[in-house]
Motif scaffolding. Structure first.
Motif, PDB file in Angstrom:
ATOM      1  N   ASN A 154      46.519  42.188  43.864  1.00 14.89           N
ATOM      2  CA  ASN A 154      47.908  42.621  43.733  1.00 14.89           C
ATOM      3  C   ASN A 154      48.682  41.707  42.799  1.00 14.89           C
ATOM      4  O   ASN A 154      48.178  40.703  42.301  1.00 14.89           O
ATOM      5  CB  ASN A 154      48.582  42.707  45.106  1.00 14.89           C
ATOM      6  CG  ASN A 154      48.920  41.323  45.655  1.00 14.89           C
ATOM      7  OD1 ASN A 154      48.375  40.313  45.229  1.00 14.89           O
ATOM      8  ND2 ASN A 154      49.815  41.282  46.633  1.00 14.89           N
ATOM      9  N   ALA A 155      49.936  42.072  42.555  1.00 14.51           N
ATOM     10  CA  ALA A 155      50.748  41.384  41.560  1.00 14.51           C
ATOM     11  C   ALA A 155      51.481  40.175  42.107  1.00 14.51           C
ATOM     12  O   ALA A 155      52.268  39.555  41.398  1.00 14.51           O
ATOM     13  CB  ALA A 155      51.772  42.356  40.963  1.00 14.51           C
ATOM     14  N   ASP A 156      51.245  39.813  43.331  1.00 11.50           N
ATOM     15  CA  ASP A 156      51.918  38.647  43.923  1.00 11.50           C
ATOM     16  C   ASP A 156      51.219  37.377  43.451  1.00 11.50           C
ATOM     17  O   ASP A 156      50.050  37.146  43.745  1.00 11.50           O
ATOM     18  CB  ASP A 156      51.867  38.746  45.451  1.00 11.50           C
ATOM     19  CG  ASP A 156      52.766  37.701  46.109  1.00 11.50           C
ATOM     20  OD1 ASP A 156      53.157  36.748  45.424  1.00 11.50           O
ATOM     21  OD2 ASP A 156      53.051  37.865  47.309  1.00 11.50           O
ATOM     22  N   GLU A 196      35.530  44.877  32.233  1.00 13.48           N
ATOM     23  CA  GLU A 196      36.706  44.084  31.896  1.00 13.48           C
ATOM     24  C   GLU A 196      37.855  44.453  32.827  1.00 13.48           C
ATOM     25  O   GLU A 196      37.972  45.606  33.252  1.00 13.48           O
ATOM     26  CB  GLU A 196      37.118  44.333  30.445  1.00 13.48           C
ATOM     27  CG  GLU A 196      36.137  43.782  29.420  1.00 13.48           C
ATOM     28  CD  GLU A 196      36.038  42.267  29.494  1.00 13.48           C
ATOM     29  OE1 GLU A 196      37.086  41.608  29.721  1.00 13.48           O
ATOM     30  OE2 GLU A 196      34.928  41.738  29.326  1.00 13.48           O
ATOM     31  N   PRO A 197      38.695  43.483  33.183  1.00 14.72           N
ATOM     32  CA  PRO A 197      39.806  43.787  34.099  1.00 14.72           C
ATOM     33  C   PRO A 197      40.758  44.829  33.516  1.00 14.72           C
ATOM     34  O   PRO A 197      40.984  44.885  32.308  1.00 14.72           O
ATOM     35  CB  PRO A 197      40.503  42.428  34.265  1.00 14.72           C
ATOM     36  CG  PRO A 197      39.497  41.413  33.849  1.00 14.72           C
ATOM     37  CD  PRO A 197      38.649  42.068  32.806  1.00 14.72           C
ATOM     38  N   VAL A 198      41.290  45.653  34.393  1.00 12.07           N
ATOM     39  CA  VAL A 198      42.288  46.651  34.021  1.00 12.07           C
ATOM     40  C   VAL A 198      43.629  46.211  34.594  1.00 12.07           C
ATOM     41  O   VAL A 198      43.752  45.998  35.802  1.00 12.07           O
ATOM     42  CB  VAL A 198      41.913  48.049  34.555  1.00 12.07           C
ATOM     43  CG1 VAL A 198      43.000  49.063  34.210  1.00 12.07           C
ATOM     44  CG2 VAL A 198      40.563  48.489  34.003  1.00 12.07           C
ATOM     45  N   TYR A 199      44.625  46.060  33.729  1.00 12.38           N
ATOM     46  CA  TYR A 199      45.950  45.622  34.154  1.00 12.38           C
ATOM     47  C   TYR A 199      46.891  46.823  34.178  1.00 12.38           C
ATOM     48  O   TYR A 199      46.939  47.618  33.236  1.00 12.38           O
ATOM     49  CB  TYR A 199      46.502  44.560  33.194  1.00 12.38           C
ATOM     50  CG  TYR A 199      45.703  43.276  33.179  1.00 12.38           C
ATOM     51  CD1 TYR A 199      46.052  42.190  33.986  1.00 12.38           C
ATOM     52  CD2 TYR A 199      44.586  43.140  32.355  1.00 12.38           C
ATOM     53  CE1 TYR A 199      45.314  41.010  33.977  1.00 12.38           C
ATOM     54  CE2 TYR A 199      43.848  41.964  32.337  1.00 12.38           C
ATOM     55  CZ  TYR A 199      44.218  40.909  33.147  1.00 12.38           C
ATOM     56  OH  TYR A 199      43.486  39.743  33.125  1.00 12.38           O
ATOM     57  N   SER A 200      47.651  46.949  35.243  1.00 14.96           N
ATOM     58  CA  SER A 200      48.621  48.040  35.381  1.00 14.96           C
ATOM     59  C   SER A 200      49.898  47.488  35.998  1.00 14.96           C
ATOM     60  O   SER A 200      49.856  46.592  36.851  1.00 14.96           O
ATOM     61  CB  SER A 200      48.053  49.165  36.259  1.00 14.96           C
ATOM     62  OG  SER A 200      47.677  48.677  37.531  1.00 14.96           O
ATOM     63  N   ARG A 218      46.464  33.797  40.241  1.00 12.43           N
ATOM     64  CA  ARG A 218      45.640  34.962  39.982  1.00 12.43           C
ATOM     65  C   ARG A 218      44.605  34.742  38.878  1.00 12.43           C
ATOM     66  O   ARG A 218      43.501  35.264  38.963  1.00 12.43           O
ATOM     67  CB  ARG A 218      46.520  36.169  39.654  1.00 12.43           C
ATOM     68  CG  ARG A 218      47.283  36.688  40.851  1.00 12.43           C
ATOM     69  CD  ARG A 218      47.856  38.056  40.578  1.00 12.43           C
ATOM     70  NE  ARG A 218      48.609  38.069  39.342  1.00 12.43           N
ATOM     71  CZ  ARG A 218      48.718  39.128  38.539  1.00 12.43           C
ATOM     72  NH1 ARG A 218      48.097  40.240  38.856  1.00 12.43           N
ATOM     73  NH2 ARG A 218      49.435  39.085  37.436  1.00 12.43           N
ATOM     74  N   PRO A 219      44.896  34.019  37.791  1.00 13.74           N
ATOM     75  CA  PRO A 219      43.850  33.790  36.783  1.00 13.74           C
ATOM     76  C   PRO A 219      42.610  33.126  37.368  1.00 13.74           C
ATOM     77  O   PRO A 219      41.480  33.486  37.034  1.00 13.74           O
ATOM     78  CB  PRO A 219      44.550  32.907  35.748  1.00 13.74           C
ATOM     79  CG  PRO A 219      45.999  33.225  35.893  1.00 13.74           C
ATOM     80  CD  PRO A 219      46.192  33.469  37.358  1.00 13.74           C
ATOM     81  N   LEU A 220      42.822  32.131  38.251  1.00 17.19           N
ATOM     82  CA  LEU A 220      41.685  31.471  38.878  1.00 17.19           C
ATOM     83  C   LEU A 220      40.952  32.415  39.810  1.00 17.19           C
ATOM     84  O   LEU A 220      39.720  32.425  39.869  1.00 17.19           O
ATOM     85  CB  LEU A 220      42.156  30.233  39.649  1.00 17.19           C
ATOM     86  CG  LEU A 220      42.757  29.098  38.808  1.00 17.19           C
ATOM     87  CD1 LEU A 220      43.246  27.980  39.714  1.00 17.19           C
ATOM     88  CD2 LEU A 220      41.732  28.579  37.806  1.00 17.19           C
ATOM     89  N   VAL A 221      41.706  33.229  40.565  1.00 12.06           N
ATOM     90  CA  VAL A 221      41.098  34.196  41.474  1.00 12.06           C
ATOM     91  C   VAL A 221      40.264  35.201  40.693  1.00 12.06           C
ATOM     92  O   VAL A 221      39.138  35.537  41.081  1.00 12.06           O
ATOM     93  CB  VAL A 221      42.180  34.905  42.305  1.00 12.06           C
ATOM     94  CG1 VAL A 221      41.581  36.058  43.098  1.00 12.06           C
ATOM     95  CG2 VAL A 221      42.864  33.927  43.237  1.00 12.06           C
ATOM     96  N   PRO A 262      55.381  42.371  36.792  1.00 13.95           N
ATOM     97  CA  PRO A 262      54.057  41.857  37.181  1.00 13.95           C
ATOM     98  C   PRO A 262      53.001  42.963  37.123  1.00 13.95           C
ATOM     99  O   PRO A 262      53.310  44.149  37.264  1.00 13.95           O
ATOM    100  CB  PRO A 262      54.275  41.370  38.614  1.00 13.95           C
ATOM    101  CG  PRO A 262      55.447  42.150  39.110  1.00 13.95           C
ATOM    102  CD  PRO A 262      56.334  42.382  37.924  1.00 13.95           C
ATOM    103  N   ALA A 263      51.778  42.569  36.879  1.00 10.69           N
ATOM    104  CA  ALA A 263      50.688  43.529  36.707  1.00 10.69           C
ATOM    105  C   ALA A 263      49.647  43.366  37.806  1.00 10.69           C
ATOM    106  O   ALA A 263      49.271  42.241  38.165  1.00 10.69           O
ATOM    107  CB  ALA A 263      50.032  43.369  35.342  1.00 10.69           C
TER     108      ALA A 263
END
Length: 354
Positions: A218-220, A177-181, A157-160, A199-200
């Protein structure tokens, strides 16, 4: 100019004392600032519309009513600008997604344009959806949206996320900025609950022109799924229309309250008491949703980045609380009906009702 300012006074008050007021103003104006004279003239005129010269609280109650009328008028005006905005186009979404990821196969893409600017459960608002709107599902009434998604993207996910932001900026999108939930919640007191291990999901908002793109990852961590949702940005005419409507709505609300106040001033005590109760109950039904919704929405608005402010009616608790609003309208209609009833005036009363 001063003659026009007399319109702030009730009609019969102008007929009886208008000439006297103008003569006084003409005598005072040369030795005073015209702006101050005009402001005092309007202020006293608006106060005269309320009647009840011995009452201090009547100004407060009139202000409460005028402000809420202005807010609802502004809300309706901004809604009209949204309805008149450019409709969503599924070809625009396809072009935007294809430009961002020309090397990826889209697994889902909406092929039909939304039927209206706002929908409830995917359909335009109609009488068939009135029960949903009034009985707790008003939150489903929202901006129409077009969607697309990828089911298979490179792992990690960081690369994505980094690649997504690079592609958005290269395509001319202004991203936030990204929003994490958290992907899910767990019971805080449960020993198996480890908030650090939850997972966020990641959400990025971007704007280009009058398009707003919401991208959700998604968090996967193994096979991320990326969802796109396109909506419209706030119309440029929304703010000016809202300001003008607020001024007109607040002014009309003040005049309407003043008319009812003067009409009930010399009425039967039972009618006065009933009208006051109906007015107070209506103000509770109108203001309670605002006082509950506005602080929560402000906290939400400030807690995460937004490329578009929530529409004004959501700050007023609408349409989630549309049933209390309609009940408040009914209470005010009954109160105005009581004010409109004819009643005998005292013989020495100098101020007639206009």
């Amino acid at each position: 100019m001063h003659r026009w300012l007399l319109l702030s006074y009730p009609r019969d008050y102008r007929r009886e004392r208008g000439a006297e007021i103008l003569e006084t103003v003409q005598d005072v104006a040369p030795t005073s600032r015209r702006a101050r004279v005009a402001a005092n003239l309007v202020r006293h005129g608006l106060r005269a519309r309320l009647g009840r010269p011995a009452s201090r609280s009547v100004v407060v109650w009139a202000s409460i009513f005028a402000v809420v009328c202005g807010l609802f008028a502004a809300s309706f005006a901004t809604w009209l600008t949204w309805v008149d905005s450019r409709p969503l186009d599924h070809d625009e979404l396809a072009g935007a997604v294809g430009h961002l990821y020309p090397d990826q196969q889209v697994s889902h893409l909406d092929r039909d344009d939304p039927p209206s600017a706002f929908t409830i459960y995917g359909q335009p608002l109609s009488w068939s959806s009135a029960s949903d709107l009034l009985l707790g599902d008003g939150g489903e009434y929202s901006l129409a949206v077009l969607g697309a998604s990828f089911e298979q993207l490179p792992a990690g996910r960081p690369l994505v996320l980094a690649e997504l932001r690079q592609r958005l900026q290269a395509a001319g999108w202004d991203d936030t900025e990204p929003v994490y939930s958290n992907a899910y919640d767990c019971i805080p007191d449960d020993p198996r609950c480890d908030p650090a291990s939850i997972p966020a999901d990641i959400t990025v908002y971007a704007k280009r022109g009058d398009n707003v793109l919401e991208v959700h990852i998604n968090a996967d961590n193994t096979t991320p799924v990326m969802d796109f949702a396109m909506t419209r940005s706030t119309p440029s005419s929304s703010s000016p229309a809202g300001v003008v409507a607020f001024v007109l709505g607040a002014s009309s609300g003040w005049c309407l309250f003043g008319w009812a106040s003067r009409r009930t001033e010399g009425g039967h005590p039972a009618a006065q008491g009933t009208a006051k109760f109906l007015y107070g109950f209506a103000m509770f039904l109108w203001w309670a949703p605002i006082l509950l919704s506005a602080p929560q929405l402000l906290s939400h608005q400030l807690s995460e980045p937004h490329v578009r402010w929530h529409p004004l009616w959501e700050w007023l608790g609408q349409p989630v609380m549309s049933l209390p609003f309609l009940l408040g309208c009914l209470m005010l209609t009954l109160a105005l009906g009581l004010a409109a009833l004819p009643h005998r005036q005292p013989a020495d009363r100098t101020l007639a009702h206009g």
